[in-house]
Design an enzyme around this catalytic site. Structure first.
Site, mmCIF file in Angstrom:
data_model
loop_
_atom_site.group_PDB
_atom_site.id
_atom_site.type_symbol
_atom_site.label_atom_id
_atom_site.label_comp_id
_atom_site.label_asym_id
_atom_site.label_seq_id
_atom_site.Cartn_x
_atom_site.Cartn_y
_atom_site.Cartn_z
ATOM 1 N N ASP A 133 52.051 31.162 -17.015
ATOM 2 C CA ASP A 133 51.167 31.942 -16.155
ATOM 3 C C ASP A 133 51.962 32.196 -14.866
ATOM 4 O OD1 ASP A 133 49.097 33.304 -14.982
ATOM 5 O OD2 ASP A 133 47.555 31.830 -15.468
HETATM 6 C C1 BGC Z 1 46.282 34.946 -14.269
HETATM 7 C C2 BGC Z 1 46.622 35.491 -15.656
HETATM 8 C C3 BGC Z 1 47.202 36.868 -15.524
HETATM 9 C C4 BGC Z 1 48.415 36.821 -14.613
HETATM 10 C C5 BGC Z 1 49.092 38.168 -14.423
HETATM 11 C C6 BGC Z 1 47.462 35.036 -13.318
HETATM 12 O O1 BGC Z 1 47.086 34.725 -12.017
HETATM 13 O O2 BGC Z 1 45.859 33.608 -14.382
HETATM 14 O O3 BGC Z 1 45.480 35.509 -16.464
HETATM 15 O O4 BGC Z 1 47.555 37.369 -16.780
HETATM 16 O O5 BGC Z 1 48.014 36.343 -13.336
HETATM 17 O O6 BGC Z 1 48.313 39.029 -13.682
#
Ligand code: BGC
Length: 718
Positions: free
Chosen positions: A241
């Site tokens: 993530d």
């Molecule tokens: C979120 C993810 C997301 C990623 C990219 C993160 O903060 O937890 O779900 O895909 O950002 O935007």
């Protein structure tokens, strides 16, 4: 494409470059992303013709910027219903179609990876991102995710199942240490991922921010290598993530192939350059070149399949009209009728008074990375008028004017923050006239939540605010005095408290956050153009004190560092059913404008499966679809078991009055086993096969005698 040859030709430097994303768009020396508003990109290796690949969110639709600087064109993407609403359809074909439409938009806008589906479990109803997730039940979550992934990937772009694993709260999500037993992990929190990964083979998995039993998920060898690859046979790549964890070295060692978005120091100066960290670890011999090759191989194997790698010439013009129809169709099957005392459906010509500011500001979905930028969202009032419903003009014009006025004065939208509008804006005597000249009052209440924050156990969030309650009480009194009906529409992303006010109305329709076609969906269900067929994917409790997850969001309360999942496997209905706690609306619940009869149950075993068949008949006078649910109650044995668990489901076709359908469902024996230390054990004895219209409305019960059987943790049918 000879992958090994390609890897052989790469320098160590090039290989390491491929393991870390390109950084944040336009920040420092990172170029602007190819697609404005995307979430990340992998680095190119021009010498070897390896292009940049593009990653974009998310679960309710492709999240990219609708407008670009110095560009007249628009790049709108369809806003689909939130995942909890997709799960409420209990219709796997719908999950497939929605996934396919999103995959198509990704492909046609130049995106290679869609960062969806998200399938964390609704452990606690206050989790701010529950709307992005499907259900409290891992089987329903896993099955819906499976279809969604297949849909996305049928377009030749990659899906990303996230957030692996136990990312069930937003409070301190980047650091919280989640303590959970291996049994609860295997049976509840990992299960949905296991189903989706084994059955649909997603190209990628996103490791979660949080720690799992002391280790960051993105740095857990057990999770990413032992379970995901060695046991389940995952063949794609794992990405972190965004800025997760605290050690690039450990991420690479653990099996987190791609670190996203890369260059975390761009937003947090205390972070190290991931590339340098990996290089040093290689120099010190802590990461071997063999490991680097393995990670590169996992990534490249997928990258060569992407549209970017294959020079796909995208149109920037997906068929948004067609996808709007899919969004409508998905939402319409996800609406859940919670209460109906003769209030619904009503005829178009019935005079209706529409109350609540959310008839204008109808919520399409949640905020954060699960948000979308569609061309439009049809609000409830506009759709009622468009469909020729006889709405009270004077009242609606009042709301139109008032909402505009409030937004221009005290309740201005600032930096995307929309202060909640007050609902105590009606004049006292106005109501009497409205009740006199209308037959029905429809009141809309809405909620919104999103990434980064959990919901609050407060008025205005879990509870109605004082002004919402006041509006409901006043409207209810005025209309009921004249024997007129009152309907409440819940435009929300997760459960709120209903028990204390449900007697003030005659109908409650859970419309969730239904995407861009919102108002049209509501209008068609209210007027009976469509019979509601959604069922709850998550329990609505009587009150917050009834819920199983007592520890949330962890300890210490002010700034939680750890959260213990004391309820273990007793999540959602597993808890309510086993410990005799009465919910307000149980898992799988939802009313219809018609009735269904179940009969002719047959249960047999065949090899490693239990085969269940029965008939469903529409016994009312309204055409409709029924969600049929199969729960299994295991015999008392050595291992504690929940009262019952969902093991199969399906949705009938549209049944005309008097029409019947034969339902045939298959349950694998392994799915009936419980996890014990290092294997799955199916205990011997009499298993009750319970066929229901909800988890507490069981219509047919069969029995089957099974012998003890054990299953290895690895492989096998699920
Ligand atoms: C979120 C993810 C997301 C990623 C990219 C993160 O903060 O937890 O779900 O895909 O950002 O935007």
């Amino acid at each position: 494409m000879d992958l090994e040859k390609m890897i052989n030709e790469m320098t160590l430097e090039e290989k390491i470059n491929l393991l870390v994303g390109i950084g944040r768009s336009g920040v420092g020396d990172t170029p602007r992303y190819k697609v404005e508003g995307a979430a990340g990109e992998t680095r190119p290796i021009e010498r070897l013709n390896i292009p940049r690949t593009v990653h974009a969110d998310g679960p309710a639709g492709l999240r990219i910027s609708p407008k670009r600087e110095n560009d007249e064109k628009t790049y709108y993407a369809t806003a689909f219903p939130i995942a909890s609403m997709i799960a409420s359809t209990w219709n796997k074909d719908i999950a497939f179609e929605v996934g396919k439409a999103m995959g198509n938009e990704a492909k046609e806008y130049g995106v290679d990876f869609l960062l969806a589906p998200a399938l964390n479990i609704h452990r606690n109803l206050l989790c701010g991102r529950n709307f992005e997730y499907y259900s409290e039940d891992p089987f329903l979550s896993g099955e819906m995710a499976e279809s969604f992934v297949r849909g996305v990937q049928s377009e030749g772009v990659g899906a990303c199942v996230k957030h692996f694993v136990v990312n069930n709260q937003e409070t301190n999500r980047r650091s919280i240490n989640t303590k959970v037993s291996e049994r609860a992990l295997r049976e509840i929190y990992l299960k949905g991922f296991e189903i989706a990964i084994k059955k649909a083979k997603p190209w990628t998995v996103m490791s979660a921010y949080n720690k799992l039993n002391g280790k960051y998920c993105s740095q857990s060898w057990w999770l990413l290598t032992e379970v995901l690859r060695n046991e389940w046979g995952f063949e794609g790549f794992v990405m972190s993530d965004w800025d997760a964890g605290d050690s690039a070295k450990e991420q690479i060692q653990a099996g987190n192939d791609l670190i996203m978005p890369g260059k975390s120091y761009q937003t947090d100066p205390s972070r190290k350059d991931e590339i340098e960290e990996i290089k040093e670890a290689v120099k010190r011999g802590e990461i071997t070149e063999e490991i680097i090759n393995e990670r590169v191989r996992s990534i490249l194997k997928i990258l060569v399949k992407t549209p970017s790698f294959n020079n796909y010439s995208y149109s920037n013009a997906p068929d948004l009209d067609e996808h709007a129809k899919i969004s409508y169709m998905a939402a319409i099957e996800g609406v859940v009728l919670l209460e109906n005392k003769g209030a619904l459906p009503f005829d178009k010509s019935t005079p209706v008074a529409l109350f609540g500011t959310s008839q204008i500001e109808t919520i399409k979905g949640g905020t954060g990375s699960g948000d979308t930028h569609p061309k439009y969202t049809v609000n409830i009032l506009d759709a009622f008028e468009e469909k020729g419903i006889n709405v009270d003009k004077q009242l609606s014009e009042f709301y139109r004017r008032k909402v505009k006025e409030l937004r221009n004065t005290k309740y201005k939208v600032q930096e995307d923050i929309k202060p909640k509008l007050p609902e105590n804006i009606l004049e006292e005597n106005f109501l009497e006239d409205l009740a006199e000249r209308n037959e029905i009052a429809v009141i809309v209440f809405s909620r919104i939540s999103g990434e980064g924050y959990d919901r609050k156990l407060e008025k205005g969030d879990f509870y109605l605010s004082d002004d919402e309650r006041e509006l409901l009480e006043r409207v209810s009194k005025a209309f009921r005095l004249k024997r007129k009906k009152v309907i409440v529409l819940l435009n929300i992303g997760g459960p709120i408290e209903i028990a204390s006010w449900r007697n003030l109305c005659d109908g409650i329709l859970l419309i969730w956050q239904p995407g861009q076609e919102a108002g049209r969906v509501v209008a068609d269900v209210c007027t009976g153009v469509i019979n509601p067929s959604g069922k709850l994917p998550t329990t609505f409790p009587k009150g917050y004190t009834n819920i199983p997850s007592k520890e949330f969001p962890g300890v210490p309360k002010e700034d939680p560092r750890e959260v213990i999942y004391e309820e273990d496997i007793y999540v959602g209905y597993r808890y309510y059913d086993t410990f005799g706690v009465e919910p307000l609306y149980e898992f799988g619940y939802g009313l219809s404008y018609t009735t269904f009869k179940y009969e002719n149950l047959e249960v047999i075993t065949k090899g490693n499966y239990v085969i269940v068949s029965f008939d469903v008949e529409n016994t009312g006078d309204f055409a409709g679809k029924e969600v049929v649910q199969v729960y299994v109650r295991a015999p008392k044995g050595k291992i504690d078991k929940p009262f019952q668990e969902l093991k199969a489901f399906s949705k009938t076709k549209l049944l005309q009055p008097g029409e019947r359908e034969k339902v045939l469902l298959k349950i694998s024996l392994r799915s009936l086993a419980s996890f014990a230390i290092d294997k799955w054990i199916l205990e011997k004895g009499n298993y009750e096969i319970r066929i229901g219209s909800s988890s507490r409305d069981i219509r047919l019960v069969g029995k089957i005698e099974l012998e003890e059987k054990t299953f290895d943790v690895s492989g096998g049918v699920i």
